[in-house]
Each structure stands twice: as C-alpha cells, then as structure tokens.
Design a protein around this motif. Structure first.
Motif, mmCIF file in Angstrom:
data_model
loop_
_atom_site.group_PDB
_atom_site.id
_atom_site.type_symbol
_atom_site.label_atom_id
_atom_site.label_comp_id
_atom_site.label_asym_id
_atom_site.label_seq_id
_atom_site.Cartn_x
_atom_site.Cartn_y
_atom_site.Cartn_z
ATOM 1 N N LEU A 42 -7.475 -2.798 7.427
ATOM 2 C CA LEU A 42 -8.084 -1.575 7.920
ATOM 3 C C LEU A 42 -8.939 -1.901 9.140
ATOM 4 N N GLN A 74 -7.128 7.715 4.220
ATOM 5 C CA GLN A 74 -7.574 6.477 4.866
ATOM 6 C C GLN A 74 -8.748 5.865 4.107
ATOM 7 N N GLU A 75 -9.584 6.713 3.532
ATOM 8 C CA GLU A 75 -10.696 6.193 2.727
ATOM 9 C C GLU A 75 -10.169 5.495 1.469
ATOM 10 N N GLY A 77 -7.596 3.895 1.333
ATOM 11 C CA GLY A 77 -7.006 2.638 1.786
ATOM 12 C C GLY A 77 -7.905 1.440 1.558
ATOM 13 N N LEU A 163 -0.915 1.330 6.055
ATOM 14 C CA LEU A 163 -1.414 2.346 5.130
ATOM 15 C C LEU A 163 -0.545 3.600 5.186
ATOM 16 N N CYS A 167 1.427 5.259 2.083
ATOM 17 C CA CYS A 167 1.239 6.672 1.754
ATOM 18 C C CYS A 167 2.584 7.361 1.540
ATOM 19 N N CYS A 228 -0.114 12.037 5.462
ATOM 20 C CA CYS A 228 -0.196 10.588 5.650
ATOM 21 C C CYS A 228 -0.550 10.229 7.091
ATOM 22 N N PRO A 229 -1.299 9.154 7.272
ATOM 23 C CA PRO A 229 -1.529 8.660 8.634
ATOM 24 C C PRO A 229 -0.222 8.135 9.221
#
Length: 231
Positions: A42, A74-75, A77, A163, A167, A228-229
């Motif tokens: 990250l 993302q958090e 992650g 990530l 996801c 999702c990112p």
C-alpha cells in the motif's frame, strides 16, 4: 595398529574431497525453489495509521458514492495485504511465513484439499489454538493454530496481486468459493479463521484494527456498490 590408523586417515583424506564434490554436484542438479512473487504494498502511511483502521464514519465526507466505496475498500487493504493474510493466500503450493513472507519451513505443500499432504498435513503441527513455545528461538515464540487451519484455495491467491485485482477476485463467485456479497461480508466479519489475524499468537504482529471494524468496513463497502480501485 599404527599402520591401520594411518591407512584410515589416508582414506579419509582421499575420499572426503570426492564426496564433497559429489554432494555439490547433486545440490547443483536440484532446481532451487522459485522465489515467491512479491505482493504490491500500500502507499506509505503514518506508522500509527498503518496499525489501525478508520471507522466507516471517517469516509462520510466523500460525497461521490463510488469514490467512497473505493476509499473504504482501500482501507480494508491494510488487512488484506498484511502478511498475516497473504501468507495463507499464496500464489504457489507452499504457504508463507513471517513479515517478510518467506517460504514456509518445513517445506510443506498445500495438497489436493489445501490442508497439506499425507504425512505432513497442516494439523500435524497446527492445533486448534495458538501454542506458546518456551526456551526456543526468539523468532519462534508460538505455533499458530485454529481448528480449521489450512491454505486458501489457489484461485483465492492474493500474493503478488494489486489491491484492485484482489477486490475483483473477491467479488467473483468463481474465485471466492461461490459466496454472494452478503456471504462475503459475514465471512469477513465473523469467520473464526479470518479472526485469527487479530490474535496470531505471541511473537507475531496482528493485522490492523479489530475484526469488528473490518466487518463494518466491508458492510459499508458492499452497501456503497462494492466498487474496486483500478490497481
């Protein structure tokens, strides 16, 4: 008697180099274990922030629902990409160990059902609970355990993936054990083996936050569209 001793010493001097050379040759003939692919990290964050999880309310200021959903994932992650989780979601047939995610020693393999191979099953060493280790190496202060200790199936491998890829994989029922989004939320929030990450035993760094916080973030991510990112 002296002659016999001398003969023995002479034989040792003659054959020892040959044995050593032969052993070196055999070692060279064996293919080395392939290095494990690294898992993307990250972005750098404050150390204190890295060891905690934000609450769902911390994302309320993000007006766009898609952006809020991505930010929440993302958090999560921080947990998903932590070695405690990735070590049991390897891309190969061997589990990983430690914060540096090195290959498991002894060299066990996942086996057909992800519980190890005959003669070296996961529960050969890993019991139903963590076991403290006394008077051993400082690097091994406990043996991890859980009644359901096993590797994640290979289609659920997270090692070496971004990530965003994780996801999309998590949402894919062909790669997540056939779980619906609601079942995924329940799994992350309540599964006992998932929860081990917060209670990994003496000598191991737990994943950030608590399982309750993690479950709440997952629920909020699903409720905001489970976006999702990109990466």
């Amino acid at each position: 008697m002296r002659n016999k001793i001398r003969a023995g010493l002479l034989a040792a001097l003659i054959f020892a180099p040959a044995i050593a050379i032969s052993s070196m040759g055999n070692a060279q003939d064996r293919a080395p274990e392939a290095p494990a692919p690294s898992t993307p990290a990250l972005p750098p964050v404050d150390e204190a922030d890295e060891k905690s999880l934000k609450s769902v309310a911390d994302f309320d200021a993000i007006a766009d629902q898609t952006e809020r959903s991505i930010a929440i994932f993302q958090e999560t992650g921080k947990v998903l990409l932590h070695p405690r989780c990735v070590n049991c979601h390897p891309a190969g047939d061997r589990p990983l160990q430690g914060m540096d995610m090195h290959l498991h020693q002894p060299p066990v393999r996942r086996g057909d059902a992800n519980f190890g191979e005959p003669g070296m099953m996961c529960n050969t060493c890993h019991g139903p609970a963590n076991v403290p280790v006394v008077a051993q190496s400082e690097n091994i202060q406990s043996i991890p355990g859980n009644p359901n200790w096993h590797l994640a199936p290979i289609e659920m491998a997270w090692q070496g993936r971004s990530l965003g890829d994780i996801c999309r994989q998590i949402k894919d029922e062909d790669r997540n054990g056939g779980k619906t989004l609601a079942e995924l939320v329940d799994h992350m929030a309540n599964d006992d083996l998932v929860g081990w990450g917060w209670h990994p035993g003496k000598g191991r760094e737990p994943v950030p936050g608590t399982q309750k916080q993690f479950g709440e973030l997952y629920k909020a991510w699903a409720a905001t569209g489970a976006h999702c990112p990109d990466s």
